[in-house]
Design a protein around this motif. Structure first.
Motif, PDB file in Angstrom:
ATOM      1  N   THR A  93       0.709  -1.353   0.076  1.00  0.00           N
ATOM      2  CA  THR A  93       0.055   0.022   0.021  1.00  0.00           C
ATOM      3  C   THR A  93       0.824   1.235   0.006  1.00  0.00           C
ATOM      4  O   THR A  93       0.436   2.255  -0.075  1.00  0.00           O
ATOM      5  CB  THR A  93      -1.009   0.131   1.106  1.00  0.00           C
ATOM      6  OG1 THR A  93      -0.051  -0.083   2.359  1.00  0.00           O
ATOM      7  CG2 THR A  93      -1.746  -1.116   1.215  1.00  0.00           C
TER       8      THR A  93
ATOM      9  N   GLU B 107       3.249   1.860  -2.200  1.00  0.00           N
ATOM     10  CA  GLU B 107       3.626   2.097  -3.549  1.00  0.00           C
ATOM     11  C   GLU B 107       2.727   3.100  -4.027  1.00  0.00           C
ATOM     12  O   GLU B 107       1.285   2.587  -4.150  1.00  0.00           O
ATOM     13  CB  GLU B 107       3.992   0.853  -4.663  1.00  0.00           C
ATOM     14  CG  GLU B 107       5.360   0.335  -4.039  1.00  0.00           C
ATOM     15  CD  GLU B 107       5.370  -1.012  -4.769  1.00  0.00           C
ATOM     16  OE1 GLU B 107       5.138  -0.916  -6.206  1.00  0.00           O
ATOM     17  OE2 GLU B 107       5.920  -1.864  -4.346  1.00  0.00           O
ATOM     18  N   LYS B 108       2.884   4.162  -4.665  1.00  0.00           N
ATOM     19  CA  LYS B 108       2.001   5.134  -5.506  1.00  0.00           C
ATOM     20  C   LYS B 108       2.654   5.826  -6.783  1.00  0.00           C
ATOM     21  O   LYS B 108       3.893   6.266  -6.827  1.00  0.00           O
ATOM     22  CB  LYS B 108       1.814   6.195  -4.521  1.00  0.00           C
ATOM     23  CG  LYS B 108       0.642   7.061  -4.970  1.00  0.00           C
ATOM     24  CD  LYS B 108       0.108   8.155  -4.036  1.00  0.00           C
ATOM     25  CE  LYS B 108      -0.870   9.240  -4.692  1.00  0.00           C
ATOM     26  NZ  LYS B 108      -0.989  10.519  -4.029  1.00  0.00           N
ATOM     27  N   TYR B 109       2.053   5.564  -7.718  1.00  0.00           N
ATOM     28  CA  TYR B 109       2.558   6.117  -9.220  1.00  0.00           C
ATOM     29  C   TYR B 109       1.787   7.539  -9.213  1.00  0.00           C
ATOM     30  O   TYR B 109       0.559   7.715  -9.342  1.00  0.00           O
ATOM     31  CB  TYR B 109       2.142   5.318 -10.368  1.00  0.00           C
ATOM     32  CG  TYR B 109       2.466   5.833 -11.665  1.00  0.00           C
ATOM     33  CD1 TYR B 109       3.524   5.995 -11.860  1.00  0.00           C
ATOM     34  CD2 TYR B 109       1.455   6.292 -12.614  1.00  0.00           C
ATOM     35  CE1 TYR B 109       4.123   6.513 -13.231  1.00  0.00           C
ATOM     36  CE2 TYR B 109       1.874   6.716 -13.443  1.00  0.00           C
ATOM     37  CZ  TYR B 109       3.175   6.812 -14.037  1.00  0.00           C
ATOM     38  OH  TYR B 109       3.466   7.299 -15.345  1.00  0.00           O
ATOM     39  N   ASP B 110       2.543   8.483  -9.285  1.00  0.00           N
ATOM     40  CA  ASP B 110       2.068   9.876  -9.357  1.00  0.00           C
ATOM     41  C   ASP B 110       2.285  10.272 -10.943  1.00  0.00           C
ATOM     42  O   ASP B 110       1.534  11.503 -11.138  1.00  0.00           O
ATOM     43  CB  ASP B 110       2.829  10.826  -8.667  1.00  0.00           C
ATOM     44  CG  ASP B 110       2.588  10.457  -7.135  1.00  0.00           C
ATOM     45  OD1 ASP B 110       1.613  10.392  -6.494  1.00  0.00           O
ATOM     46  OD2 ASP B 110       3.630  10.662  -6.399  1.00  0.00           O
TER      47      ASP B 110
END
Length: 161
Positions: free
Chosen positions: A14, A16-19
């Motif tokens: 949770t 990891e985030k792709y911006d």
């Protein structure tokens, strides 16, 4: 049957985030689209008129830069025009670039525009800089001494072929 392939949505993490692209990258892409439209609008002009307009665009973009980047970009522009006069100035993603047959050979990237520590002089795969199995394609610039200018001049001459 449940999928056995991991996906970006079901990776089990949770944090990891792709911006996506940065605001600066999105702005550069939009600027590139405007450049393409501007070039398309010049299709009826003579080659000399197109080249003169492209150089005016490059010089105008350089003039808009903050002083530190502007000084570097002006020197790079002078070096390229003197060393490889057959490379045509053009804007590329909102930055000064120099092309052969419409394909970018080298370009200047402003530190301010991309919020980096230094400006960059980059070379594309069109540049004839091959040296064995590995060679640099970008150079960080914080200032430009006479020795640096001579080195860049040699690189541009080699890159132009």
């Amino acid at each position: 049957m449940a999928s056995t392939k991991p996906s970006a949505e079901n990776s089990g993490t949770t944090t990891e985030k792709y911006d996506g692209f940065t605001a600066e990258e999105r702005a550069a892409m939009k600027e590139h689209a405007r450049e393409q439209k501007k070039a398309a609008a010049r299709r009826g002009a003579s080659r000399a008129e197109k080249e003169a307009a492209a150089e005016r665009d490059v010089l105008a973009k350089i003039a808009e830069m903050p002083e530190a980047d502007r000084v570097l970009a002006e020197r790079i522009h002078h070096i390229v025009k003197t060393t490889a006069p057959d490379l045509a100035p053009k804007l590329w993603y909102g930055m000064p670039a120099y092309a052969r047959d419409g394909k970018v050979v080298c370009h200047f990237q402003s530190a301010e525009k991309f919020k980096t520590r230094y400006a960059t002089l980059g070379f594309s795969d069109q540049a004839a800089l091959d040296d064995g199995a590995m060679w640099p394609t970008a150079y960080a610039l914080r200032e430009l001494t006479e020795a640096d200018a001579q080195r860049i001049s040699a690189l541009v001459k080699k890159a132009a072929g």
